[in-house]
Scaffold this motif. Structure first.
Motif, PDB file in Angstrom:
ATOM      1  N   VAL A 181      -1.235  -0.421 -10.465  1.00 23.46           N
ATOM      2  CA  VAL A 181      -1.704   0.481  -9.408  1.00 23.46           C
ATOM      3  C   VAL A 181      -3.229   0.435  -9.356  1.00 23.46           C
ATOM      4  CG1 VAL A 181      -1.722   2.856  -8.540  1.00 23.46           C
ATOM      5  CG2 VAL A 181       0.297   1.984  -9.754  1.00 23.46           C
TER       6      VAL A 181
ATOM      7  N   LEU B 294       3.336   7.916  -4.538  1.00 22.89           N
ATOM      8  CA  LEU B 294       3.293   6.935  -5.620  1.00 22.89           C
ATOM      9  C   LEU B 294       4.423   7.140  -6.624  1.00 22.89           C
ATOM     10  CD1 LEU B 294       1.928   4.581  -7.006  1.00 22.89           C
ATOM     11  CD2 LEU B 294       0.361   6.204  -8.105  1.00 22.89           C
TER      12      LEU B 294
ATOM     13  N   ASP C  40      -6.849   1.522  -6.871  1.00 24.66           N
ATOM     14  CA  ASP C  40      -7.382   2.286  -5.744  1.00 24.66           C
ATOM     15  C   ASP C  40      -7.713   1.352  -4.581  1.00 24.66           C
ATOM     16  OD1 ASP C  40      -7.243   4.788  -6.970  1.00 24.66           O
ATOM     17  OD2 ASP C  40      -9.179   4.496  -7.961  1.00 24.66           O
TER      18      ASP C  40
ATOM     19  N   ASN D 170      -6.386   7.759   1.510  1.00 26.34           N
ATOM     20  CA  ASN D 170      -5.958   8.083   0.142  1.00 26.34           C
ATOM     21  C   ASN D 170      -4.828   7.163  -0.312  1.00 26.34           C
ATOM     22  OD1 ASN D 170      -6.226   9.500  -2.261  1.00 26.34           O
ATOM     23  ND2 ASN D 170      -4.775  11.113  -1.651  1.00 26.34           N
ATOM     24  N   LEU D 171      -5.033   5.851  -0.104  1.00 23.90           N
ATOM     25  CA  LEU D 171      -4.021   4.862  -0.444  1.00 23.90           C
ATOM     26  C   LEU D 171      -4.292   4.218  -1.798  1.00 23.90           C
ATOM     27  CD1 LEU D 171      -3.698   2.923   2.945  1.00 23.90           C
ATOM     28  CD2 LEU D 171      -2.135   4.683   2.062  1.00 23.90           C
ATOM     29  N   VAL D 172      -3.235   3.722  -2.419  1.00 26.92           N
ATOM     30  CA  VAL D 172      -3.360   2.890  -3.608  1.00 26.92           C
ATOM     31  C   VAL D 172      -2.589   1.599  -3.352  1.00 26.92           C
ATOM     32  CG1 VAL D 172      -3.662   4.762  -5.265  1.00 26.92           C
ATOM     33  CG2 VAL D 172      -1.350   4.006  -4.688  1.00 26.92           C
TER      34      VAL D 172
ATOM     35  N   HIS E 267       0.687   5.679  -0.053  1.00 29.74           N
ATOM     36  CA  HIS E 267      -0.083   6.929  -0.073  1.00 29.74           C
ATOM     37  C   HIS E 267       0.077   7.543  -1.458  1.00 29.74           C
ATOM     38  CE1 HIS E 267      -1.523  10.929   1.008  1.00 29.74           C
ATOM     39  NE2 HIS E 267      -2.080  10.347   2.059  1.00 29.74           N
ATOM     40  N   ARG E 268      -1.033   8.049  -1.988  1.00 30.74           N
ATOM     41  CA  ARG E 268      -1.012   8.548  -3.362  1.00 30.74           C
ATOM     42  C   ARG E 268       0.070   9.600  -3.588  1.00 30.74           C
ATOM     43  NH1 ARG E 268      -4.801   7.632  -7.130  1.00 30.74           N
ATOM     44  NH2 ARG E 268      -6.287   6.936  -5.559  1.00 30.74           N
ATOM     45  N   SER E 269       0.364  10.386  -2.568  1.00 27.80           N
ATOM     46  CA  SER E 269       1.381  11.440  -2.705  1.00 27.80           C
ATOM     47  C   SER E 269       2.791  10.858  -2.859  1.00 27.80           C
ATOM     48  CB  SER E 269       1.346  12.370  -1.489  1.00 27.80           C
ATOM     49  OG  SER E 269       1.638  11.655  -0.299  1.00 27.80           O
TER      50      SER E 269
ATOM     51  N   ASN F  24       0.848  -1.180   0.000  1.00 30.02           N
ATOM     52  CA  ASN F  24       0.000   0.000   0.000  1.00 30.02           C
ATOM     53  C   ASN F  24       0.886   1.234   0.000  1.00 30.02           C
ATOM     54  OD1 ASN F  24      -2.458  -1.394   0.075  1.00 30.02           O
ATOM     55  ND2 ASN F  24      -2.416  -1.550   2.314  1.00 30.02           N
TER      56      ASN F  24
END
Length: 297
Positions: A251, A236, A253, A259-261, A232-234, A230
């Motif tokens: 990747v 990625l 959602d 706000n994880l991917v 955090h989108r920031s 997992n």
């Protein structure tokens, strides 16, 4: 021991001949099991055994005999060393390099011998289990040698006065060093190959392609593992920068308020140790490492 019941070439059954003993027998059996064929009752003490696929059966044979069994139609497919195929000169088609059992056929002489090159062997005696390949090798170089064909323990023949040199397979060189032999030239490099009877390759193409794909998928998976984590989108972009993969990471959602991917990737097993720390520093968490049995493209 049961006797083989050889069938007519026209039947829908595909017979695969594999080594009954020798250095590649274990790896080949492991490959067969991992491919999903699975030998019924382990194939113990049988010449021919069934598999989980009712249209595929296994014939156990000496590696040196397998090329001729395939060429004559006794088996549709065979797994053996490329050196064995070349030695027999059988009319078979190579379907797949199985990338196991790599070895080199070499010319070796005693450590104390004054022989420095193969040219120095003119008029000498050479012991080998591969008389055909050896004869061609020296003939192509215009070197006259006497071939002494042996059935095993080739490495001891120079010390017994039977031969001045040997032509034998070497995987790691340990056996040669143990017997105080040194290599003066390489003849060829051999790996384990899947070969087919040309007629069977045409008449039973669909089943042969199915079996080949199963074996190839195991080969592709060797040395690979599956990473899931997992992110955090920031973070990625940072994670993707350090993460290799066959076609880049996948990747997806994640149903989370953070706000994880989810990031999935296939990576080489020998890189995992370093990658884990790099991924953690880049922002990955909940990292899972899983083995891969097969990869199908």
């Amino acid at each position: 021991m049961s006797r083989p019941s050889f069938r007519q070439q026209g039947s829908g059954l595909v017979r695969l001949a594999i080594p009954n003993k020798g250095r590649i027998a274990g790896p080949v059996n492991e490959l067969i099991e991992k491919s999903g064929l699975h030998l019924v009752n382990g194939g113990e003490r049988r010449l021919i055994t069934r598999t989980r696929d009712p249209n595929v059966e296994i014939l156990f044979a000496r590696p040196i005999d397998i090329p001729e069994y395939v060429a004559s139609g006794v088996a549709d497919l065979g797994i053996t060393g490329r050196d064995m195929v070349m030695e027999r000169g059988s009319a078979v088609e190579q379907v797949l390099d199985l990338q196991i059992g790599s070895a080199t056929l070499v010319v070796a002489v005693p450590e104390e011998s004054e022989i420095g090159t193969v040219a120095d062997l003119d008029g000498a005696k050479v012991a080998t289990e591969f008389p055909s390949i050896t004869r061609s090798f020296f003939a192509e170089r215009g070197i006259g040698v006497t071939i002494v064909t042996v059935g095993g323990a080739c490495e001891v023949t120079p010390h017994l006065g039977i031969a001045d040199a040997i032509v034998d397979l070497s995987s790691s060189g340990t056996t040669l060093r143990t017997n105080h032999l040194r290599v003066i030239e390489e003849v060829l490099t051999s790996t384990t190959v899947l070969v087919a009877n040309p007629a069977a390759l045409k008449g039973k193409r669909e089943k042969i392609d199915e079996l080949t794909l199963a074996l190839e998928s195991v080969i592709r998976a060797k040395g690979q593992c599956y990473l899931m984590m997992n992110v955090h989108r920031s973070a990625l972009a940072d994670v993707r920068e350090v993460l290799p993969g066959l076609s880049g990471p996948t990747v997806m959602d994640v149903a989370s308020d953070e706000n994880l991917v989810a990031v999935h990737a296939v990576v080489k097993e020998d890189r995992v140790y370093q990658l884990i720390n790099q991924l953690k520093r880049a922002g990955a968490k909940d990292i899972l490492v899983m083995p891969i049995e097969r990869i199908i493209r």
